[in-house]
Design a protein around this motif. Structure first.
Motif, short mmCIF file in Angstrom:
data_model
loop_
_atom_site.label_atom_id
_atom_site.label_comp_id
_atom_site.label_asym_id
_atom_site.label_seq_id
_atom_site.Cartn_x
_atom_site.Cartn_y
_atom_site.Cartn_z
N ILE A 178 33.49 34.73 49.83
CA ILE A 178 34.95 34.88 49.87
C ILE A 178 35.62 33.68 49.20
O ILE A 178 36.57 33.82 48.43
CB ILE A 178 35.42 35.03 51.33
CG1 ILE A 178 34.98 36.39 51.90
CG2 ILE A 178 36.93 34.91 51.43
CD1 ILE A 178 35.18 36.53 53.38
N GLN A 179 35.11 32.49 49.50
CA GLN A 179 35.67 31.27 48.89
C GLN A 179 35.57 31.35 47.37
O GLN A 179 36.52 31.01 46.65
CB GLN A 179 34.94 30.04 49.42
CG GLN A 179 35.19 29.73 50.88
CD GLN A 179 34.40 28.52 51.36
OE1 GLN A 179 33.89 27.73 50.56
NE2 GLN A 179 34.29 28.39 52.68
N ASN A 180 34.41 31.78 46.86
CA ASN A 180 34.21 31.87 45.41
C ASN A 180 35.16 32.89 44.79
O ASN A 180 35.74 32.65 43.72
CB ASN A 180 32.76 32.25 45.10
CG ASN A 180 31.78 31.16 45.51
OD1 ASN A 180 32.16 29.99 45.63
ND2 ASN A 180 30.52 31.53 45.71
N THR A 181 35.30 34.05 45.45
CA THR A 181 36.18 35.11 44.94
C THR A 181 37.62 34.63 44.87
O THR A 181 38.32 34.84 43.87
CB THR A 181 36.09 36.37 45.82
OG1 THR A 181 34.74 36.82 45.87
CG2 THR A 181 36.98 37.48 45.29
N LEU A 182 38.07 33.99 45.96
CA LEU A 182 39.45 33.49 45.99
C LEU A 182 39.67 32.41 44.93
O LEU A 182 40.72 32.37 44.27
CB LEU A 182 39.78 32.95 47.39
CG LEU A 182 39.98 34.00 48.49
CD1 LEU A 182 40.14 33.32 49.85
CD2 LEU A 182 41.20 34.85 48.19
N SER B 121 29.86 36.03 58.01
CA SER B 121 28.70 35.14 58.12
C SER B 121 28.87 33.98 57.14
O SER B 121 29.81 33.96 56.34
CB SER B 121 27.43 35.91 57.79
OG SER B 121 27.47 36.34 56.42
N SER B 122 27.97 33.01 57.20
CA SER B 122 28.05 31.84 56.31
C SER B 122 27.99 32.25 54.86
O SER B 122 28.74 31.75 54.00
CB SER B 122 26.92 30.86 56.63
OG SER B 122 27.03 30.39 57.95
N ASP B 123 27.09 33.25 54.55
CA ASP B 123 26.97 33.71 53.17
C ASP B 123 28.24 34.41 52.72
O ASP B 123 28.73 34.20 51.60
CB ASP B 123 25.77 34.65 53.03
CG ASP B 123 24.44 33.92 53.20
OD1 ASP B 123 24.44 32.68 53.07
OD2 ASP B 123 23.43 34.58 53.48
N LEU C 273 43.28 27.94 53.41
CA LEU C 273 43.06 27.53 54.81
C LEU C 273 42.29 28.63 55.52
O LEU C 273 42.70 29.80 55.52
CB LEU C 273 44.39 27.29 55.52
CG LEU C 273 45.31 26.21 54.92
CD1 LEU C 273 46.69 26.27 55.56
CD2 LEU C 273 44.71 24.84 55.15
N MET C 274 41.17 28.27 56.15
CA MET C 274 40.34 29.27 56.83
C MET C 274 40.11 28.84 58.28
O MET C 274 39.79 27.67 58.54
CB MET C 274 39.00 29.42 56.11
CG MET C 274 39.16 29.71 54.62
SD MET C 274 37.59 29.96 53.76
CE MET C 274 37.21 31.62 54.24
N SER C 275 40.31 29.81 59.22
CA SER C 275 40.08 29.49 60.64
C SER C 275 38.60 29.21 60.87
O SER C 275 37.74 29.74 60.16
CB SER C 275 40.55 30.65 61.54
OG SER C 275 39.87 31.84 61.23
N ILE D 115 37.54 41.48 48.93
CA ILE D 115 37.61 40.71 50.17
C ILE D 115 38.04 41.64 51.31
O ILE D 115 39.09 42.30 51.23
CB ILE D 115 38.62 39.54 50.04
CG1 ILE D 115 38.17 38.60 48.93
CG2 ILE D 115 38.75 38.79 51.35
CD1 ILE D 115 39.16 37.50 48.60
N PRO D 116 37.26 41.73 52.38
CA PRO D 116 37.62 42.63 53.50
C PRO D 116 38.76 42.06 54.34
O PRO D 116 38.93 40.85 54.43
CB PRO D 116 36.32 42.71 54.31
CG PRO D 116 35.64 41.40 54.04
CD PRO D 116 35.97 41.04 52.62
#
Length: 943
Positions: free
Chosen positions: A931-935, A924-926, A868-870, A899-900
């Motif tokens: 982050i999505q890919n890493t998670l 940013s969008s990139d 879940l991402m805000s 991930i920061p």
């Protein structure tokens, strides 16, 4: 002497002194002034009998003052020596002679008699009235000072010889003992001291001025015959004065046949009370090592401090954290500490001692008897606060010690942090010192004071605005006096009114009589310069009595300027003028144009101040005015009171003033003698204020208010139009400041109140009906903004502050419910759709409230991991990872990822683990895709 100790009670000693000078030597009796100095008299307590007569010595008596007629004066002055050059606080209790509070008997001559008469009067009083044996008396005189070209005072020595004093009882001493200065500059002169020999067998001469308890100074006669212009320059005065001082406590001891000041009826009733209530052994007059139990030292401290506390509170000073009030607070805390720690008594002991002090001093100083109950109320409240201070202060001190560890010294910074409340409570400095002493810790008071001063305005006292205004030097004053330059300012009272409209008299035939620029008299003020202009007559009001000055314009044939301020300095009316066009010349005719709107506002606010004072006294019977500040746009009123100005009381006071305005009470100004004015029933005057012989009395209605006042006022209370209390602040313990507005500003405050009430009611209805929830948060912000408006009734502000705080809590709860429901529906909706991967990513989370999100999805059935991402604009950003299984390695792997943000495990219940990532920097969008890919990879590889 033993047969006299039963006769010479303190009341008789004091009254005999006064009666002798009053009846036999034709002196005028002047009551003691307050122990609290007036503005401009310094920052320490009254510590000598001459303090109230300083204007006479300095040649600065205000015109019309009763002091101008003083020639021969006698009195008994209340004195306090705590702080400043004369500070006896630390010595009290440890010997038999020091006091924080004492009485100074004195007689004065202002340009009347001098050395011979003063010495004759003194000798006659001591030997014929007090009946002291002459052979026990030693007399000192000034031995001269070569560096100042001052010869020995042989005149004084000869006077004593002519009175029959043997040569061996007349002793010379130098500058230290027998030359008295008022300050670094000012009137000064040689003195002669009279010492008493307790032994009486001869040989006492060698003990004079040695500090011996066997031969003590009982009287000092100062002959002011010089003016010190610098350290090495003395000039003879035109008028010579006599200033004498005899300590009552020491004289009573002599007449009681004892070397101890504490073995007289000034203290024995107090000691009897302590013994009766505490049950400790009776007082034994022991000091030092002889006082093995410490009880006698504690007896003296408690008795002395109670006298000091009683005198200061009776004069209107209350315990405080700053200024003289801090001295009272410190002494009071010491007294309370003795009462509790040594005598093991509660407030009953101190309150009983106050009654004894009142019995002892109340007849001589009526303000003590009059304020007896108030004094006890203040002490009672202070003792309650003291006990709370001990509890909270000790807790804060222990916190600091736990942080600092094993230390043997408190640095100034540690002390300041404690004092400043860094450990949860503002610890008073005296408590810090006590707690440090209990733990055998050294303290760096010098560093602490340095830090404290750096945080203040440089003085530690409330800035005196008047002190910043330019003053006149002696040369200018002398020139103005010689030229007879004065100003008739009676025109300031010349105005009429009709239907709330005021017409101010336009003064004709005004002439500029003097001008001052850069502290020098000048004949001309050029354009762009600022200086003082003195005219022969003016209708401008000079700042006085709490009322700020008028402002306006000055116009002459050669120029004009802004009158920005008007001050009265030593009888001269100074118009502060900035020349805006041309130039101004001495002896030119001038026209003064008064800012009539500002003047009328001053008048409205000043009359409202009187109404406020009257209303407060009806609600808080012990209330006492402590000052006022009357501006054109508002007024503030300081008062001291043990009582509480609750919202209910504020409302009552405000309503009382409004009723007086609506009743259209007439406001009359009458000029009369001070004696006549003080005989008016119920007349109000300021404590610790010196009034001139002729005063103005402002009477409002038949019985609303009658006050001594030099200010300007409306002619009818209806002209005030409206009244509103906008603010109440605590200046210090027991001292409060009420800020108010009148006229159009008060009317605007009432309008703001109505708008606030309407706004609040609308929001309340919307919440009840769950209507327009999207505007609730902004509506609350708008109401809070309205609560910060300057023009709003204090009662309304406080009531709605509580109401809105409660409403905001309701809003938060309701909006959280709505948000939780929305999140639940969002997640359930997303999970109900088909998704290709084994992980569901939701990027439309509308909040970053972790607890709310976790609670919202608690009952949602989850079979696959969810991220879940805000939404992207919410800061800080939130990522929530919900795993429908337990994983002991995922948390550590997540932390090792690139991930920061701050990574935490927020929940591990049932069959799921939940982790959060909070990042203050919005991705940013990139970055978001990365982050999505890493998670996704972490989750897939961890299964």
């Amino acid at each position: 002497m033993n047969r006299l100790k039963h006769v010479w009670r303190s009341q008789i000693v004091r009254q005999s002194f006064i009666d002798y000078f009053k009846n036999q030597q034709k002196h005028q009796f002047v009551p003691s002034s307050s122990v609290i100095p007036k503005k401009g008299e310094g920052t320490y307590f009254t510590n000598a009998g001459m303090n109230q007569f300083r204007p006479l010595f300095l040649g600065a008596v205000p015109p019309g003052s009763v002091m101008a007629d003083y020639k021969r004066v006698v009195n008994s002055q209340k004195c306090i020596r705590v702080g400043g050059k004369h500070n006896d606080l630390d010595d009290v209790g440890h010997d038999l002679s020091h006091h924080t509070f004492f009485e100074m008997l004195g007689n004065w001559s202002f340009g009347d008699y001098f050395k011979k008469e003063a010495c004759n009067m003194a000798y006659k009083l001591l030997t014929e009235v007090y009946r002291l044996p002459p052979h026990r008396l030693y007399f000192t005189y000034f031995s001269g000072e070569k560096s100042l070209n001052l010869l020995p005072d042989e005149e004084c020595r000869t006077i004593w010889l002519e009175l029959g004093i043997p040569n061996n009882q007349i002793l010379p001493f130098g500058m230290k003992d027998n030359f008295w200065d008022m300050g670094e500059t000012g009137p000064c002169g040689p003195c002669t001291e009279i010492h008493y020999d307790h032994i009486g067998k001869g040989g006492g001469a060698s003990l004079v001025n040695t500090g011996s308890a066997e031969v003590v100074e009982i009287w000092n006669l100062v002959f002011m015959q010089y003016n010190r212009e610098s350290e090495q320059c003395l000039r003879k005065l035109t008028n010579q004065h006599v200033d004498t001082g005899m300590g009552l406590e020491r004289m009573c001891a002599v007449l009681h046949g004892t070397k101890s000041n504490y073995r007289t009826d000034l203290f024995t009733p107090l000691f009897d009370t302590i013994h009766k209530i505490s049950k400790v052994p009776v007082y034994g007059d022991k000091v030092g090592k002889d006082d093995t139990t410490g009880f006698d030292t504690a007896y003296r401290i408690l008795a002395d401090h109670t006298r000091m506390i009683t005198a200061t509170i009776a004069d209107g000073l209350l315990p405080d954290r700053v200024g003289l009030g801090s001295k009272v607070r410190h002494v009071m805390h010491r007294a309370i500490q003795q009462s509790i720690d040594v005598f093991h008594c509660d407030k009953t002991l101190l309150l009983a001692l106050v009654d004894q002090v009142s019995n002892s001093l109340g007849e001589t100083y009526p303000e003590i008897a009059k304020n007896n109950q108030k004094i006890k109320d203040v002490i009672s409240l202070t003792e309650d606060n003291y006990k709370r201070n001990i509890e909270k202060g000790t807790k804060a001190f222990n916190k600091m010690m736990n942080r600092e560890g094993d230390i043997n010294k408190l640095t100034g910074n540690m002390m300041y942090e404690l004092h400043d409340g860094r450990y949860g409570y503002h610890v008073p400095i005296d408590l810090i010192l006590d707690l440090a002493a209990e733990r055998n810790l050294q303290v760096d008071e010098v560093e602490f004071e340095s830090i404290l001063q750096s945080k203040k305005d440089g003085s530690g006292h409330t800035p005196d605005l008047a002190a910043d205004k330019q003053t006149l030097n002696a040369d200018v004053l002398e020139k103005l006096r010689c030229d007879g330059i004065t100003t008739d300012d009676s025109y300031k009272y010349r105005y009429t009114s009709k239907d709330k409209e005021y017409e101010f008299e336009n003064v004709q035939g005004i002439t500029i009589k003097g001008m001052i620029c850069n502290r020098v008299l000048t004949k001309r003020l050029e354009e762009g310069t600022t200086g003082f202009v003195i005219v022969d007559k003016t209708n401008f009001y000079a700042e006085n009595g709490g009322q700020s000055s008028d402002n306006g314009q000055i116009i002459t044939k050669t120029g004009q300027g802004h009158i920005t301020d008007v001050q009265m300095y030593k009888g001269h009316i100074l118009h502060n003028v900035k020349v805006t066009q041309g130039h101004l010349l001495v002896d030119d005719d001038a026209q003064l144009l008064l800012n009539q709107d500002a003047r009328k506002n001053h008048m409205m606010n000043h009359t409202a101040t009187h109404l406020l004072n009257s209303a407060i006294k009806k609600i808080l019977v012990d209330a006492q005015q402590n000052g006022s500040d009357i501006q054109a746009d508002k007024l503030s009123f300081d008062l001291t009171s043990v009582g509480t100005l609750s919202l209910e009381n504020i409302g009552k006071i405000e309503d009382t003033v409004k009723h007086c305005i609506q009743d259209s009470c007439t406001v009359d100004r009458q000029v009369m003698s001070l004696a006549q004015a003080m005989n008016i029933p119920g007349v109000v005057s300021l404590q610790n204020e010196v009034y001139p012989d002729e005063v103005s009395v402002i009477k409002i209605g038949d019985d609303v208010s009658t006050e001594l006042c030099c200010g300007t006022h409306v002619t009818n209370t209806r002209d005030i139009v409206d009244f509103c209390i906008t603010k109440l602040s605590g200046v210090s313990q027991g001292k409060k400041r009420v800020t108010c507005v009148t006229g159009d500003r008060a009317t605007q405050a009432a309008k703001n109140k109505t708008l606030l009430e309407e706004k609040y009611k609308q929001l309340e209805n919307n919440i009840k009906s769950l209507h327009r929830s999207q505007t609730w948060t902004q509506d609350v912000k708008d109401i809070y903004k309205m609560l910060r408006l300057e023009l709003l009734p204090k009662v309304t502000r406080d009531v709605y502050q509580v109401e809105v705080d409660q409403l905001q809590s309701v809003i938060r709860t309701e909006l959280n419910k709505q948000m939780a429901k929305h999140i639940t529906q969002l997640v359930e909706s997303e999970l109900s759709t088909e998704f290709d991967k084994n992980i569901k990513i939701i990027t439309t989370l509308p909040t970053n409230d972790i607890k709310l999100v976790v609670k919202s999805i608690k009952d949602v059935e989850i079979s696959k991991p969810i991220i879940l991402m805000s939404v992207q604009h919410i800061s800080p950003s939130l990522i929530l990872i919900c795993l429908p299984y337990k994983s002991k390695d995922f948390h550590s792997k997540l932390k090792k990822s690139a991930i920061p943000g701050k990574i935490s495990q927020v929940s591990s219940t049932g069959d799921r683990d939940i982790y959060s990532i909070i990042n203050k920097t919005l991705p940013s969008s990139d970055n978001l895709q990365q982050i999505q890919n890493t998670l996704t990879n972490l989750i897939m590889n961890n299964r």
